[in-house]
Enzyme design. Structure first.
Site, short mmCIF file in Angstrom:
data_model
loop_
_atom_site.label_atom_id
_atom_site.label_comp_id
_atom_site.label_asym_id
_atom_site.label_seq_id
_atom_site.Cartn_x
_atom_site.Cartn_y
_atom_site.Cartn_z
N GLN A 100 34.74 54.59 14.40
CA GLN A 100 35.58 53.36 14.57
C GLN A 100 35.24 52.24 13.92
O GLN A 100 34.38 51.75 13.77
CB GLN A 100 35.50 53.13 16.15
CG GLN A 100 36.73 52.25 16.74
CD GLN A 100 36.48 51.58 17.93
OE1 GLN A 100 35.76 51.01 18.08
NE2 GLN A 100 37.30 52.26 19.10
N TYR A 181 40.80 42.54 19.86
CA TYR A 181 40.15 42.22 18.43
C TYR A 181 41.41 42.09 17.40
O TYR A 181 42.36 41.84 17.84
CB TYR A 181 39.17 43.39 18.04
CG TYR A 181 38.12 43.51 18.95
CD1 TYR A 181 37.38 42.43 19.35
CD2 TYR A 181 37.84 44.72 19.94
CE1 TYR A 181 36.17 42.54 20.37
CE2 TYR A 181 36.80 44.80 20.80
CZ TYR A 181 36.20 43.71 21.05
OH TYR A 181 35.01 43.83 21.89
N ARG A 228 43.65 53.28 17.74
CA ARG A 228 43.50 52.93 19.01
C ARG A 228 44.18 51.69 19.41
O ARG A 228 44.22 50.65 18.78
CB ARG A 228 42.01 52.64 19.50
CG ARG A 228 41.96 52.64 21.16
CD ARG A 228 40.51 52.38 21.45
NE ARG A 228 40.35 53.07 22.68
CZ ARG A 228 39.20 52.44 23.55
NH1 ARG A 228 38.50 51.41 23.03
NH2 ARG A 228 38.96 52.91 24.62
N GLY A 314 34.12 58.08 28.70
CA GLY A 314 32.91 56.79 28.48
C GLY A 314 31.71 56.95 29.30
O GLY A 314 30.81 57.45 28.93
N ARG A 315 31.70 56.22 30.22
CA ARG A 315 30.31 56.26 31.11
C ARG A 315 29.74 57.46 31.62
O ARG A 315 28.65 57.70 31.64
CB ARG A 315 30.36 55.35 32.34
CG ARG A 315 30.67 53.80 31.69
CD ARG A 315 30.53 52.57 33.07
NE ARG A 315 30.38 51.44 32.52
CZ ARG A 315 29.85 50.48 32.96
NH1 ARG A 315 29.18 50.75 34.05
NH2 ARG A 315 30.01 49.15 32.63
#
Length: 360
Positions: A100, A181, A228, A314-315
């Site tokens: 990424q 971002y 993304r 994810g987690r």
């Protein structure tokens, strides 16, 4: 046992995936000080290779792109050499690696970067965020507005980073246009007050993202590129306006990106199902949908509803290196240790137990 829809193979760009799960990108802050992936990175990603598609943590394309300390880069020869063992480990485990590319823009602090300069952004508007730095929490400063020429230079940095990722052995890259971002800042009217060709209308605010995606696709091939996006996600001081404004922005943007035939679109979905459906309808290739707070029973919901092709984890994946096996068999899951998410060494990174280890 999870839904059978998860276990169907899928072709994504140039890679063949064994199922519909993937590793979501997660910052772990364990790179060396110069941005080279740390010595445990190959083990960390290699442990999770059974996920098929592994999207790495955010990786800066330049010194200006760095926001947090000990995050990896992919713009120097040392970075390329550091990523090669990671790619080799993932491939040895049967997975595919997408690095990424994340330029944080204004979500930074000079103390976290190798050159100590002010952050750059579409406009000189402070995100007003607290950043963790080597000396403790500090507020983000007012960033420096990129000139029009510098916008083109950032696009060139992404080109170089994408080529470097392929040189390091990665199968592709994901352009990070989400989560507050730099690319997301260009899209957001409260962060982008520019009066040149990259600000003002929906079309002009989209231009930077579209040109950057075109350049990266030209550099390494569209079928090696994902992007993304996170419509209406208010991270990093972002405010994209009301629901109709968000829909107008992202329907235009995704409509303009669609002809590029990128390998995939990765949506961080926060609840506008009407927008999700409309983007699904115009997007020609794979769609990944990440939704926070899903239970293990809900992982396949978007796939079964026809709204996604792949479900990034994810987690669940962070705490369970063998998450694929655990989901297939209905086994219990490890819980995440929140104290070891960011920074440190093996603890909470490469030492989460697999079922095989717990049964010894």
């Amino acid at each position: 046992m999870t839904s059978s829809s998860l276990w169907q193979p899928f072709k994504l760009g140039r890679v063949e995936l064994p199922h519909r799960l993937a590793l979501a990108p997660m910052t772990r802050n364990r790179a060396d000080a110069d941005g080279t992936p740390g010595e445990l990175a190959a083990q960390y990603y290699g442990q999770r290779a059974s996920l098929g598609l592994l999207i790495t943590e955010g990786t800066q394309p330049s010194a200006d792109g760095q926001g947090y300390f000990n995050t990896p880069g992919i713009y120097t020869p040392e970075h390329v050499e550091g990523w090669r063992p990671v790619a080799d480990a993932v491939h040895a485990g049967g997975g595919s690696l997408f690095i990424q590319l994340m330029h944080v823009g204004r979500i930074s602090h000079p103390d976290n970067t190798p050159h100590g300069r002010l952050p750059v952004a579409p406009s000189a508007i402070n995100a007003d965020q607290e950043m963790f730095t080597p000396t403790g929490p500090q507020q983000t400063p007012v960033p420096r507005e990129l000139t029009t020429a510098e916008v083109q230079a950032v696009i060139a940095e992404f080109r170089h980073a994408a080529a470097s990722a392929i040189s390091a052995g990665a199968d592709g890259v994901e352009i990070h246009g989400a989560n507050g971002y730099l690319l997301h800042q260009f899209l957001s009217p409260n962060a982008n007050h520019r009066t040149d060709a990259y600000g003002g209308s929906v079309e002009r605010r989209s231009r930077f993202v579209i040109e950057l995606a075109q350049a990266v696709a030209e550099e390494i091939g569209a079928d090696r590129v994902g992007i993304r996006l996170s419509p209406a996600f208010p991270l990093g001081g972002i405010d994209e306006g009301d629901t109709e404004s968000v829909r107008a922005q992202y329907r235009h943007l995704v409509g303009e990106l669609a002809p590029l035939q990128l390998a995939y679109l990765h949506l961080h979905h926060v609840g506008d199902d009407e927008l999700l459906r409309s983007l699904r309808d115009v997007w020609p290739t794979a769609l990944l949908v990440l939704r926070y707070g899903r239970t293990r029973e809900q992982i396949a919901d978007e796939i079964e509803a026809g709204l996604a092709d792949i479900a990034p984890l994810g987690r669940f994946a962070l705490a369970n290196p063998d998450i694929v096996h655990r989901l297939r068999t209905g086994a219990d899951l490890n819980e995440v240790d929140p104290e070891t998410l960011y920074g440190g060494a093996a603890a909470g990174y490469t030492d989460y137990p697999t079922l095989a280890r717990t049964q010894i």
